[in-house]
Design an enzyme around this catalytic site. Structure first.
Site, mmCIF file in Angstrom:
data_model
loop_
_atom_site.group_PDB
_atom_site.id
_atom_site.type_symbol
_atom_site.label_atom_id
_atom_site.label_comp_id
_atom_site.label_asym_id
_atom_site.label_seq_id
_atom_site.Cartn_x
_atom_site.Cartn_y
_atom_site.Cartn_z
ATOM 1 N N ASP A 81 -51.662 -39.803 -30.217
ATOM 2 C CA ASP A 81 -51.772 -38.469 -29.628
ATOM 3 C C ASP A 81 -52.851 -38.422 -28.549
ATOM 4 O OD1 ASP A 81 -49.725 -37.434 -31.100
ATOM 5 O OD2 ASP A 81 -50.980 -36.421 -32.574
ATOM 6 N N GLY A 82 -53.914 -39.208 -28.716
ATOM 7 C CA GLY A 82 -54.968 -39.242 -27.702
ATOM 8 C C GLY A 82 -54.471 -39.770 -26.372
ATOM 9 N N ASP A 153 -57.564 -28.683 -26.523
ATOM 10 C CA ASP A 153 -58.706 -27.788 -26.703
ATOM 11 C C ASP A 153 -59.834 -28.048 -25.709
ATOM 12 O OD1 ASP A 153 -60.101 -30.110 -27.790
ATOM 13 O OD2 ASP A 153 -59.214 -29.675 -29.725
ATOM 14 N N ARG A 163 -80.326 -28.220 -33.560
ATOM 15 C CA ARG A 163 -79.892 -27.818 -34.901
ATOM 16 C C ARG A 163 -78.677 -26.904 -34.827
ATOM 17 N NH1 ARG A 163 -85.532 -26.676 -38.271
ATOM 18 N NH2 ARG A 163 -86.370 -28.800 -38.060
ATOM 19 N N ASP A 182 -72.634 -25.163 -34.842
ATOM 20 C CA ASP A 182 -72.712 -26.468 -34.190
ATOM 21 C C ASP A 182 -71.870 -26.509 -32.921
ATOM 22 O OD1 ASP A 182 -74.357 -27.336 -36.197
ATOM 23 O OD2 ASP A 182 -72.930 -28.732 -37.090
ATOM 24 N N THR A 193 -53.465 -27.939 -34.557
ATOM 25 C CA THR A 193 -53.377 -28.945 -35.613
ATOM 26 C C THR A 193 -54.349 -30.107 -35.380
ATOM 27 O OG1 THR A 193 -51.525 -29.976 -34.433
ATOM 28 C CG2 THR A 193 -50.988 -28.415 -36.186
ATOM 29 N N TYR A 195 -58.587 -30.708 -33.815
ATOM 30 C CA TYR A 195 -59.963 -30.445 -34.219
ATOM 31 C C TYR A 195 -60.087 -29.062 -34.854
ATOM 32 C CZ TYR A 195 -65.106 -30.782 -33.688
ATOM 33 O OH TYR A 195 -66.454 -30.850 -33.899
ATOM 34 N N SER A 196 -59.349 -28.104 -34.344
ATOM 35 C CA SER A 196 -59.447 -26.731 -34.815
ATOM 36 C C SER A 196 -59.119 -26.606 -36.299
ATOM 37 C CB SER A 196 -58.517 -25.825 -33.993
ATOM 38 O OG SER A 196 -58.574 -24.491 -34.447
ATOM 39 N N SER A 198 -59.396 -28.849 -38.594
ATOM 40 C CA SER A 198 -60.431 -29.492 -39.401
ATOM 41 C C SER A 198 -61.668 -28.612 -39.521
ATOM 42 C CB SER A 198 -60.814 -30.850 -38.792
ATOM 43 O OG SER A 198 -61.511 -30.692 -37.572
#
Length: 293
Positions: A81-82, A153, A163, A182, A193, A195-196, A198
């Site tokens: 996919d990348g 994304d 931090r 973060d 489906t 990074y979001s 996760s």
């Protein structure tokens, strides 16, 4: 329209022109690329980048990678996919329907497995497929430059040593929320489906048109993902409440810039759409269950 079964070629002399782009770190010895070329077997003109020369005496037009997209009616992208995400903005700019051959682990965008290359090539050559139009998003920093396009994304994340970062999210200049986290993911339906999900974001049908804003490890109990209409502009600013507040901006995982609180990120719907070729019969939801179970 986000779903259709039409295709338009700019064929020369009635001959289809197919670009084959392979990820050589996954396609060891270019095995999948050779299988793809053999499956086409003189039924179309083949174009490949000149940094990936196949050892056999195969009929291939080699050229600089930057010129490939201007000479293709169809693109076969071999990798994960990348690899597809890296090719998507180029294919979208040139309105090239694109088929993904999966050498990765998940394969939401690359549905064809290596042992099905011959069948997939035959289907494409016959025009026996459908096309899904997927929206892209575009990001500009301080309104400068042509912008960066992403299929999955745009991510704003803290730099090493920080931090938390503070962020403010606006749609059409209306404040949506403050975040202490973060980072923040602005995902397309296709990227829901990735990074979001996760980070706790919702799964969205990729044929829809919207944004999903999902904070990363938010230091706030009340903060959840926000689903926003694609017709509105998104603006993100770093909050002055967090001293030395810097952040990294990535588009589909590729680092683009480091910003500070003086900078403004503008995210809009891209003027381009990515045309994903589908030849299988599995629905998005059955694929989701199979891939993420």
């Amino acid at each position: 329209m986000v779903y259709n079964i039409s295709k338009t070629f700019s064929m020369v002399d009635g001959i289809m022109r197919i670009a084959i782009i392979t990820n050589t770190t996954k396609d060891i010895d270019c095995t999948a690329a050779r299988s793809t070329v053999r499956a086409i077997n003189g039924q179309a003109e083949i174009y490949m980048p000149d940094d990936c020369i196949l050892p056999e005496n195969l009929k291939i037009n080699y050229m600089p990678r930057s010129m490939i997209w201007e000479n293709a009616d169809i693109a076969f992208i071999i990798g994960g996919d990348g690899t597809m995400l890296g090719a998507a903005p180029h294919c979208a700019r040139h309105n090239i329907p694109t088929l993904g051959i999966n050498l990765g682990k998940v394969g939401f965008l690359t549905e064809v497995e290596p042992d099905d290359i011959a069948n997939a090539a035959d289907r494409v050559l016959k025009g026996d497929y459908i096309v899904e139009n997927r929206m892209l998003i575009k990001m500009k920093i301080n309104g400068k430059g042509p912008g960066f396009h992403a299929l999955n994304d745009i991510v704003i994340s803290k730099t090493d040593g920080e931090r938390l970062i503070g962020m403010e999210l606006y749609t059409d200049n209306e404040l949506v929320n403050h975040y202490a986290a973060d980072g923040l993911i602005i995902a397309t339906p296709t990227g829901s489906t990735g990074y979001s999900i996760s980070a706790g974001g919702p799964v969205v049908d990729p044929r829809m048109e919207l944004y999903v804003a999902t904070p990363i490890c938010a230091h706030m109990l009340s903060v959840r993902s926000a689903v926003l209409p694609a017709g509105k502009n998104i603006t993100i600013r770093l909050s002055a409440d967090y001293p030395q507040n810097n952040a990294i901006i990535t588009a589909d995982g590729e680092r683009k810039a480091v910003i500070s609180e003086q900078d403004e990120i503008l995210i809009t719907r891209s003027e381009y759409e990515f045309r994903l070729i589908r030849i299988g019969t599995s629905s998005f939801y059955s694929t989701l269950i199979n891939k993420l179970s």
